[in-house]
Design an enzyme around this catalytic site. Structure first.
Site, PDB file in Angstrom:
ATOM      1  N   LYS A 108       0.835  -1.203   0.000  1.00  0.00           N
ATOM      2  CA  LYS A 108       0.000   0.000   0.000  1.00  0.00           C
ATOM      3  C   LYS A 108       0.876   1.262   0.000  1.00  0.00           C
ATOM      4  CE  LYS A 108      -3.303  -2.838  -0.136  1.00  0.00           C
ATOM      5  NZ  LYS A 108      -4.263  -3.287   0.829  1.00  0.00           N
TER       6      LYS A 108
HETATM    7  C1  LIG Z   1      -5.237  -4.349   1.154  1.00  0.00           C
HETATM    8  C2  LIG Z   1      -6.692  -4.160   1.153  1.00  0.00           C
HETATM    9  C3  LIG Z   1      -7.488  -4.547   2.241  1.00  0.00           C
HETATM   10  C4  LIG Z   1      -6.954  -5.311   3.414  1.00  0.00           C
HETATM   11  O1  LIG Z   1      -5.895  -4.707   4.063  1.00  0.00           O
HETATM   12  P1  LIG Z   1      -4.882  -5.621   4.919  1.00  0.00           P
HETATM   13  O2  LIG Z   1      -4.040  -4.588   5.625  1.00  0.00           O
HETATM   14  O3  LIG Z   1      -4.099  -6.438   3.958  1.00  0.00           O
HETATM   15  O4  LIG Z   1      -5.681  -6.431   5.864  1.00  0.00           O
HETATM   16  C5  LIG Z   1      -8.845  -4.253   2.180  1.00  0.00           C
HETATM   17  N1  LIG Z   1      -9.395  -3.633   1.126  1.00  0.00           N
HETATM   18  C6  LIG Z   1      -8.658  -3.287   0.058  1.00  0.00           C
HETATM   19  C7  LIG Z   1      -9.336  -2.596  -1.083  1.00  0.00           C
HETATM   20  C8  LIG Z   1      -7.301  -3.549   0.031  1.00  0.00           C
HETATM   21  O5  LIG Z   1      -6.574  -3.231  -1.051  1.00  0.00           O
END
Ligand SMILES: *Cc1c(COP(=O)(O)O)cnc(C)c1O
Length: 389
Positions: A195
């Site tokens: 992210k």
């Molecule tokens: C990455 C992601 C999540 C989950 O996040 P984590 O930190 O991996 O649990 C949820 N929604 C979207 C759209 C994502 O890209």
């Protein structure tokens, strides 16, 4: 930029270039080490410090740090009052965790189709999907591009349900000048390494509502409320079932250090996007629409059906053979066996299903060099030239 011939057998690059990855410096590492040498590994002063800085950047009164984006979504659902027997309207074009959070809370996900241009949930389809059981709307800022939060807000208000935004792609994005994080009732972020900023694993929920913030802080720590008195200094009470969704102090130190770099990260992401927009304009691809407010988490291109009949799988494999780490975001959530077994059928979201067959994400992360960007461009040009017409 190197020009690779469509018939050249050698891959455009020697080493694999992933679609996303963390960008860490020595000062990020030093920030974590400092905490590791101190007294508090978890539930210490670093958590509140990170939350304060995050709330400020997200334009919200409160930020609650948790152990993942998925945990953030789960607690946001609970704080929105979603429970057994409720429905939550969401997009099929997302990582499955968005919809999992609805199932965790005992509610049923209702998938509303996307807008073909932005790939975000279409407010008109949301309107169609609302019933008397709808308790919340859960849009996703796909690829970092904010949803039509104004229209969604209006629909939520008219039907007395909460707007819970999945902004896991959208740290640093803006909606009409306001930071994403201060617009919806609750906004969930992820700090996973792919992210836009990372704490290793981690997540944050922002809200302006002090009661919801307090409830989420309680739920992330087993539902515990302190009730100490001078006679019973040990006392605490559990009023509802909580979880261990805490984020450690050393992760918060990393998150805080990364948060300071967010403007520079966004700037570099935009530079790479501008280079792709420029260099790929004449390829048989539909490029993502311009958006100065997007956090540009992903650069998602689609095969342009007016200009090529190339198969997406074939283009994907050819780019992987060039060592370009393309990805597909995402398999529509209702395609997964978990959902099929619950009765969801292909055909319920025709736009998302069609777009899924055409889409590819190109590598995009701040640490990419100009040379990496040039390799992606050369490989895409090579592969699509070979397969055009
Ligand atoms: C990455 C992601 C999540 C989950 O996040 P984590 O930190 O991996 O649990 C949820 N929604 C979207 C759209 C994502 O890209």
């Amino acid at each position: 930029m190197s020009a690779a011939s469509p018939d050249d057998d050698r891959p455009v690059r020697e080493t694999f270039l992933p679609y996303g990855r963390q960008s860490l410096d020595e000062d990020d590492i030093a920030a974590v080490c400092e905490v590791l040498r101190g007294d508090w590994l978890t539930t210490g002063p670093g958590v509140a410090e990170f939350e304060k800085a995050f709330a400020q950047i997200a334009g919200a009164a409160h930020a609650v740090a948790v152990s993942s984006g998925t945990a953030a979504l789960h607690l946001a659902m609970l704080a929105a009052g979603v429970g057994e027997g409720d429905e939550v309207v969401t997009t099929p074009l997302t990582f499955a965790a968005s919809a999992s959070s609805i199932l965790f809370s005992g509610a049923r996900p209702v998938f509303a189709d996307i807008d073909e241009t932005t790939l975000n949930i279409d407010p008109e389809r949301v309107r169609d999907a609302i019933t008397e059981r709808t308790r919340a709307i859960l849009p996703v800022d796909f690829a970092g591009r904010p949803c039509r939060l104004d229209a969604l807000r209006e629909i939520a208000a008219a039907h007395d349900c909460a707007l819970v935004e999945d902004a896991c792609h959208a740290i640093g994005a803006r909606f009409r000048g306001a930071p994403v994080g201060g617009v919806s009732d609750l906004t969930a972020f992820s700090l996973h390494p792919v992210k836009n900023i990372t704490s290793g694993e981690g997540g944050v929920v922002t809200t302006d509502d002090p009661e919801r913030a307090e409830r989420m802080r309680c739920l992330r720590h087993h539902g515990i409320r302190r009730t100490s008195t001078p006679d019973a200094p040990w006392a605490y009470e559990i009023h509802e079932l909580g979880y261990n969704y805490r984020l450690t102090d050393f992760q918060c130190a990393l998150g805080l250090s990364q948060l300071r770099k967010l403007p520079g990260f966004l700037k570099r992401r935009r530079e790479i996007v501008a280079a792709y927009d420029r260099e790929l304009a004449d390829c048989p691809l539909v490029l993502p629409p311009l958006d100065d407010d997007s956090a540009w988490h992903l650069y998602v291109v689609r095969l342009d059906r007016r200009r090529t009949d190339a198969d997406r799988g074939e283009v994907f494999r050819a780019l992987r053979d060039e060592n370009i780490g393309v990805q597909v975001h995402y398999i529509p959530v209702h395609y997964h066996p978990l959902y099929r077994n619950m009765g969801y059928q292909p055909g319920i979201c025709p736009v998302a299903e069609r777009v899924y067959e055409e889409m590819l994400s190109l590598p995009l992360w701040p640490g990419m060099t100009d040379r990496d960007v040039g390799d992606v461009v050369a490989a895409v040009r090579k592969v699509t030239a070979r397969r055009a017409g």
